[in-house]
Write a protein that holds these residues in place. Structure first.
Motif, PDB file in Angstrom:
ATOM      1  N   THR A 170      46.491  75.872 -10.737  1.00 53.27           N
ATOM      2  CA  THR A 170      47.723  75.316 -10.167  1.00 53.27           C
ATOM      3  C   THR A 170      47.851  75.703  -8.697  1.00 53.27           C
ATOM      4  O   THR A 170      48.178  74.863  -7.851  1.00 53.27           O
ATOM      5  N   HIS A 171      47.554  76.953  -8.399  1.00 49.72           N
ATOM      6  CA  HIS A 171      47.718  77.401  -7.022  1.00 49.72           C
ATOM      7  C   HIS A 171      46.649  76.817  -6.092  1.00 49.72           C
ATOM      8  O   HIS A 171      46.951  76.477  -4.942  1.00 49.72           O
ATOM      9  N   SER A 172      45.430  76.691  -6.565  1.00 52.17           N
ATOM     10  CA  SER A 172      44.379  76.098  -5.723  1.00 52.17           C
ATOM     11  C   SER A 172      44.766  74.685  -5.303  1.00 52.17           C
ATOM     12  O   SER A 172      44.643  74.313  -4.128  1.00 52.17           O
ATOM     13  N   ARG A 173      45.231  73.887  -6.251  1.00 52.87           N
ATOM     14  CA  ARG A 173      45.638  72.504  -5.946  1.00 52.87           C
ATOM     15  C   ARG A 173      46.838  72.512  -4.999  1.00 52.87           C
ATOM     16  O   ARG A 173      46.906  71.718  -4.061  1.00 52.87           O
ATOM     17  N   ASP A 174      47.778  73.409  -5.230  1.00 50.65           N
ATOM     18  CA  ASP A 174      48.974  73.469  -4.399  1.00 50.65           C
ATOM     19  C   ASP A 174      48.652  73.886  -2.960  1.00 50.65           C
ATOM     20  O   ASP A 174      49.228  73.351  -2.016  1.00 50.65           O
ATOM     21  N   VAL A 204      47.472  70.836  -1.224  1.00 50.72           N
ATOM     22  CA  VAL A 204      48.593  69.947  -0.900  1.00 50.72           C
ATOM     23  C   VAL A 204      49.333  70.464   0.330  1.00 50.72           C
ATOM     24  O   VAL A 204      49.698  69.692   1.226  1.00 50.72           O
ATOM     25  N   GLN A 205      49.531  71.778   0.411  1.00 48.31           N
ATOM     26  CA  GLN A 205      50.218  72.385   1.551  1.00 48.31           C
ATOM     27  C   GLN A 205      49.321  72.475   2.784  1.00 48.31           C
ATOM     28  O   GLN A 205      49.805  72.707   3.885  1.00 48.31           O
ATOM     29  N   ASN A 206      48.027  72.363   2.569  1.00 51.33           N
ATOM     30  CA  ASN A 206      47.016  72.501   3.622  1.00 51.33           C
ATOM     31  C   ASN A 206      47.101  73.848   4.336  1.00 51.33           C
ATOM     32  O   ASN A 206      46.991  73.943   5.547  1.00 51.33           O
ATOM     33  N   PHE A 208      52.072  81.778  -1.599  1.00 50.43           N
ATOM     34  CA  PHE A 208      53.296  81.197  -2.129  1.00 50.43           C
ATOM     35  C   PHE A 208      53.129  79.710  -2.381  1.00 50.43           C
ATOM     36  O   PHE A 208      52.517  78.998  -1.598  1.00 50.43           O
ATOM     37  N   GLY A 209      53.685  79.253  -3.501  1.00 54.21           N
ATOM     38  CA  GLY A 209      53.598  77.851  -3.872  1.00 54.21           C
ATOM     39  C   GLY A 209      54.552  76.994  -3.063  1.00 54.21           C
ATOM     40  O   GLY A 209      55.492  77.498  -2.438  1.00 54.21           O
ATOM     41  N   SER A 210      54.331  75.690  -3.103  1.00 50.84           N
ATOM     42  CA  SER A 210      55.206  74.766  -2.369  1.00 50.84           C
ATOM     43  C   SER A 210      56.629  74.799  -2.922  1.00 50.84           C
ATOM     44  O   SER A 210      57.572  74.402  -2.236  1.00 50.84           O
ATOM     45  N   GLY A 265      34.838  68.141   0.932  1.00 47.47           N
ATOM     46  CA  GLY A 265      34.072  69.333   0.616  1.00 47.47           C
ATOM     47  C   GLY A 265      34.826  70.649   0.721  1.00 47.47           C
ATOM     48  O   GLY A 265      34.378  71.654   0.189  1.00 47.47           O
ATOM     49  N   LYS A 266      35.969  70.668   1.408  1.00 52.09           N
ATOM     50  CA  LYS A 266      36.713  71.932   1.533  1.00 52.09           C
ATOM     51  C   LYS A 266      37.148  72.396   0.149  1.00 52.09           C
ATOM     52  O   LYS A 266      37.600  71.610  -0.677  1.00 52.09           O
ATOM     53  N   ILE A 267      36.982  73.699  -0.107  1.00 50.88           N
ATOM     54  CA  ILE A 267      37.321  74.264  -1.407  1.00 50.88           C
ATOM     55  C   ILE A 267      38.427  75.304  -1.240  1.00 50.88           C
ATOM     56  O   ILE A 267      38.369  76.155  -0.363  1.00 50.88           O
ATOM     57  N   TRP A 268      39.406  75.211  -2.112  1.00 45.33           N
ATOM     58  CA  TRP A 268      40.522  76.153  -2.160  1.00 45.33           C
ATOM     59  C   TRP A 268      40.320  76.998  -3.417  1.00 45.33           C
ATOM     60  O   TRP A 268      40.491  76.526  -4.525  1.00 45.33           O
ATOM     61  N   TRP A 269      39.887  78.249  -3.242  1.00 49.93           N
ATOM     62  CA  TRP A 269      39.561  79.161  -4.349  1.00 49.93           C
ATOM     63  C   TRP A 269      40.750  80.061  -4.651  1.00 49.93           C
ATOM     64  O   TRP A 269      41.412  80.541  -3.728  1.00 49.93           O
ATOM     65  N   THR A 270      40.977  80.344  -5.938  1.00 49.22           N
ATOM     66  CA  THR A 270      41.996  81.309  -6.342  1.00 49.22           C
ATOM     67  C   THR A 270      41.448  82.166  -7.484  1.00 49.22           C
ATOM     68  O   THR A 270      40.898  81.646  -8.448  1.00 49.22           O
ATOM     69  N   LEU A 271      41.633  83.464  -7.354  1.00 47.91           N
ATOM     70  CA  LEU A 271      41.257  84.447  -8.364  1.00 47.91           C
ATOM     71  C   LEU A 271      42.502  85.258  -8.690  1.00 47.91           C
ATOM     72  O   LEU A 271      43.191  85.718  -7.765  1.00 47.91           O
ATOM     73  N   VAL A 272      42.811  85.407  -9.968  1.00 41.59           N
ATOM     74  CA  VAL A 272      43.982  86.175 -10.400  1.00 41.59           C
ATOM     75  C   VAL A 272      43.514  87.213 -11.424  1.00 41.59           C
ATOM     76  O   VAL A 272      42.751  86.888 -12.336  1.00 41.59           O
ATOM     77  N   THR A 273      43.972  88.449 -11.260  1.00 44.06           N
ATOM     78  CA  THR A 273      43.639  89.494 -12.230  1.00 44.06           C
ATOM     79  C   THR A 273      44.889  89.963 -12.963  1.00 44.06           C
ATOM     80  O   THR A 273      45.995  89.908 -12.432  1.00 44.06           O
TER      81      THR A 273
END
Length: 168
Positions: free
Chosen positions: A77-81, A84-86, A91-93, A158-166
């Motif tokens: 969810t956060h990677s896609r957001d 969208v926010q670029n 923090f989410g939108s 090609g730009k990738i938005w990566w998110t890792l959560v522990t």
């Protein structure tokens, strides 16, 4: 005749190795190629990251983490957001924090950390970059972590938005 045939076979094999010409930038170095993640690569990418994290954790004396569906949902969810926010930020939108996004998934444990990245690099290069910075390295190696969520969103260019959560 056999010699001629062998020579022809070698020539054909070498011609197949030539491939497309390498494009060079103004500095004379090869231009980078976009790292595109195909649908069929998704499992490989996910487990390359988790395996890499666990190898680093093992070397640091930390217990392994297990891929967790809820944390992965929060990461996705956060990677896609972020796309969208670029902008890469925590923090989410909708104003959500990493903690709130994890709570929304129903994760029963405690959210411990989040790493993010905006890049054209592979998952291995991204993990390596996270390990270079003390704050993001601390998230990867946190001895309290038992679970991990990992996801990305790749734009058509090609730009990738990566998110890792522990979590633990």
């Amino acid at each position: 005749m056999i010699r001629l045939f062998s020579l022809l076979l070698v020539a054909v094999a070498l011609a197949g190795c030539a491939g497309a010409p390498v494009r060079l930038g103004p500095d004379g170095k090869p231009l980078p190629q976009a790292y595109m993640i195909r649908k069929s690569d998704e499992g490989r990418v996910t487990y390359a990251m988790v395996d890499g994290i666990n190898a680093l954790r093992s070397a640091a004396g930390a217990p392994p983490v297990t891929l967790n569906a809820q944390l992965t949902a929060a990461a996705a969810t956060h990677s896609r957001d972020m796309a969208v926010q670029n902008r890469p930020w925590h923090f989410g939108s909708d104003g959500s924090s990493p903690l709130l996004r994890v709570q929304r998934t129903g994760y029963a444990g405690r959210m411990l950390g989040e790493n993010i990245s905006e890049t054209y690099e592979t998952e291995v290069e991204t993990l390596s970059a996270w390990m270079e910075m003390p704050d993001t390295r601390a998230v990867v190696l946190d001895p309290a972590a038992r679970d991990v969520g990992f996801s990305w969103y790749q734009e058509p260019g090609g730009k990738i938005w990566w998110t890792l959560v522990t979590g633990g």
